[in-house]
Design an enzyme around this catalytic site. Sequence first.
Site, short mmCIF file in Angstrom:
data_model
loop_
_atom_site.label_atom_id
_atom_site.label_comp_id
_atom_site.label_asym_id
_atom_site.label_seq_id
_atom_site.Cartn_x
_atom_site.Cartn_y
_atom_site.Cartn_z
N GLY A 180 0.83 -1.19 0.00
CA GLY A 180 0.00 0.00 0.00
C GLY A 180 0.86 1.24 0.00
O GLY A 180 2.10 1.16 0.05
N PRO A 181 0.26 2.42 -0.05
CA PRO A 181 1.02 3.67 -0.07
C PRO A 181 1.85 3.84 1.20
O PRO A 181 1.55 3.22 2.24
CB PRO A 181 -0.06 4.75 -0.18
CG PRO A 181 -1.28 4.03 -0.67
CD PRO A 181 -1.19 2.64 -0.14
N PRO A 182 2.89 4.68 1.15
CA PRO A 182 3.69 4.93 2.36
C PRO A 182 2.84 5.57 3.45
O PRO A 182 1.97 6.39 3.20
CB PRO A 182 4.78 5.90 1.86
CG PRO A 182 4.83 5.71 0.39
CD PRO A 182 3.45 5.35 -0.03
N GLY A 183 3.11 5.15 4.69
CA GLY A 183 2.44 5.76 5.83
C GLY A 183 1.10 5.18 6.19
O GLY A 183 0.41 5.72 7.06
N THR A 184 0.70 4.08 5.55
CA THR A 184 -0.62 3.51 5.83
C THR A 184 -0.61 2.52 6.97
O THR A 184 -1.67 2.02 7.35
CB THR A 184 -1.18 2.83 4.57
OG1 THR A 184 -0.20 1.94 4.03
CG2 THR A 184 -1.52 3.87 3.51
N LYS A 193 1.79 -0.35 7.47
CA LYS A 193 2.24 -1.73 7.22
C LYS A 193 3.22 -2.20 8.30
O LYS A 193 3.08 -3.29 8.84
CB LYS A 193 2.89 -1.81 5.83
CG LYS A 193 1.94 -1.46 4.70
CD LYS A 193 2.60 -1.57 3.35
CE LYS A 193 3.68 -0.52 3.15
NZ LYS A 193 3.13 0.85 3.16
N HIS A 227 -6.17 35.47 -8.09
CA HIS A 227 -5.85 34.10 -8.50
C HIS A 227 -6.61 33.09 -7.65
O HIS A 227 -7.30 32.20 -8.18
CB HIS A 227 -4.35 33.87 -8.38
CG HIS A 227 -3.90 32.52 -8.82
ND1 HIS A 227 -3.32 32.27 -10.04
CD2 HIS A 227 -3.95 31.30 -8.19
CE1 HIS A 227 -3.04 30.98 -10.15
NE2 HIS A 227 -3.41 30.38 -9.04
N GLU A 228 -6.52 33.21 -6.34
CA GLU A 228 -7.21 32.27 -5.46
C GLU A 228 -8.72 32.45 -5.54
O GLU A 228 -9.48 31.48 -5.44
CB GLU A 228 -6.73 32.45 -4.01
CG GLU A 228 -5.24 32.22 -3.80
CD GLU A 228 -4.78 30.86 -4.26
OE1 GLU A 228 -5.60 29.91 -4.24
OE2 GLU A 228 -3.61 30.73 -4.65
N ASP A 273 -0.60 24.77 -11.29
CA ASP A 273 -1.95 24.48 -11.77
C ASP A 273 -1.91 23.94 -13.20
O ASP A 273 -2.62 22.98 -13.53
CB ASP A 273 -2.80 25.75 -11.72
CG ASP A 273 -2.92 26.31 -10.32
OD1 ASP A 273 -2.87 25.51 -9.37
OD2 ASP A 273 -3.06 27.54 -10.18
#
Length: 663
Positions: A212-216, A218, A434-435, A510
């Site tokens: 799985g993704p890092p930090g999940t 395991k 912009h925001e 963006d």
Amino acid sequence: MDLKRFTRGPLLWILGIVVLLLLVTTMWGSDGNFTKADTSVLFEQIRSGNVKSAKVIDKEQRAELTLVKPVAVAGKSTDRIQAFWVEGQGTQIMKELDDQKKAGSVKEGFTADVPQDNFLLGLLVSFLPIVFIVLLFLFIMNQMQGGGSRVMNFGKSKAKLISKDTPKTTFADVAGADEAIEELQEIKEFLQAPAKFQAIGAKIPKGVLLYGPPGTGKTLLARAVAGEAGVPFYSISGSDFVEMFVGVGASRVRDLFEQAKANAPAIIFIDEIDAVGRHRGAGLGGGHDEREQTLNQLLVEMDGFDVKGGVILIAATNRPDILDPALLRPGRFDRQVTVDRPDLEGRKGILKVHGRGKPFAEGVDLDIIARRTPGFTGADLANVINEAALLTARADQKLITMELLEESIDRVMAGPERKTRVMSDQEKKIIAYHEGGHALVAHALPKSDPVHKITILSRGRALGYTMTLPMEDKFLATRSEMMDQLAMLLGGRTAEELVFHEPTTGASNDIEKATSIARRMVTEYGMSEQLGARKFGSGQAEVFLGREMGHERDYSEKIASTIDEEVRRLIETAHDQAWEILVEYRDVLDNLVLELMEKETLSREQVLQIFAPVVVKEHRPSYSGYGKRLPSNRPPILTPKEQAGNGALPAGSHSDSTAVDGN
């Protein structure tokens, strides 16, 4: 280097003995009883018949004389002298000594000596460099392997055995991974009560792969298994197998499994197994690569000719797609468990686990924090709670408040606020437009996520940001949702073009994201009307992470040109869509900019109040190019500060945007 360990080790004693032997042999062979004299004195004493005995050492061109009567040499009287001669004088000295012997002047005679080398000294001189190199090699290996008894044990496994005295992490400390816990719970039950499974002929699985993704979580799950299981638990990293010496990795694999089998039933945990388990023949490595030999040994140990069982292998990786197929087949890794990013309920559970023992103030709702953090992993959520605790301590407060939790989320997502970055009013206005363009387009589109927060405060690498949050977890995206996302991403640049008539560099990220989404829509998701539901390209471009040197393009130049045109058409359509919204609601955009310039940060409630006149249309026309857009001659709105400076309005007063624009 540890001096105490060095003085206690055998290396210092060996060096001391060698030096002592050299000193003894040197003193043993020295001639300290003879006084050194000039060569002229040597000839004078021979010719005067004052020689009792003589010894001529030809190899060293040295003569030692014992005299009948003492003579004065260097200010002292001695009857034993030695002198050296130059090449060619040795024959003359021997002749004169022979003449004096015949004349009876040399009483005890003379000898000619060709001395042999000292055997011990020669042996030491010959082998001392070799001994020194060997000792130096052992010393370096000793340092590399951590010293002590591991001097020659670099082929031994470096796995750590988790004992019962180690602080335990249990399944109660893990949240948001219920499926993985269920699979690992079954492993624990099999080890604790194998008879229940063996009664119906079930076999223990040999391997469980957590990916799985890092930090999940395991590695956290593996620690929980170690805390729950009552069997030996060996933990090692994939990078610990391979070092600079050939065969070390395979040797360590053998040693690891031998230890585990000797203490079976046992569990082995290999973290980041992709360090040794990558697809054989991938990238630039050859078939005799040291890493591949380590993988071969691992395959044999997991399911080789030796059928002795009792050892379960748990492995973790972020990249299951690059693992060798032989490693993933049933019989080796029978279970492959996905440990994905947690959903809403999982995030709630993780926040509660990490919030244990933390002093929260009244009004703190972790459920709101869970809804604010979609896509966060367990490590991200733990970091959010920890950042909030750090901010509380930094402010000398006793309780963690909701405001500090909100700030910690912003710090994790975008970085700390950069208060030292000073910007001009003109740049602040550009950032505000912009925001505001992002936020207004996102609010007006039906399939876009709701706007949660807008700020023009610099944070991390961003000069400002607009935060949109989904109402619920999403696992699929429709074409209309992705088109709305493209329009939202291009809303900032479109606002710059609309108001200031030229873009800035602030929209680079963006544009990068929009281009990536549009290209994936065409080449991966089959969302192009012209090209249809086809996939273009293999997507394998990283030589060291995949199976190929690079991806081979599986389409023609004409298709490549069509792909570029389709990507451009999607971006132009989203750009036109954003332009239409901003032109239609230009007054709302100006009001939003006024509020941003005054307050710098707007919450969801404030944004909704400003956006009240905006009507969300379910269907919007599709545009295909810049020809549909009309230029705008309307200038940017003046802030109250600017109005006061121009004499238009007194400081602190507000007016409608139509009055100050003059258009």
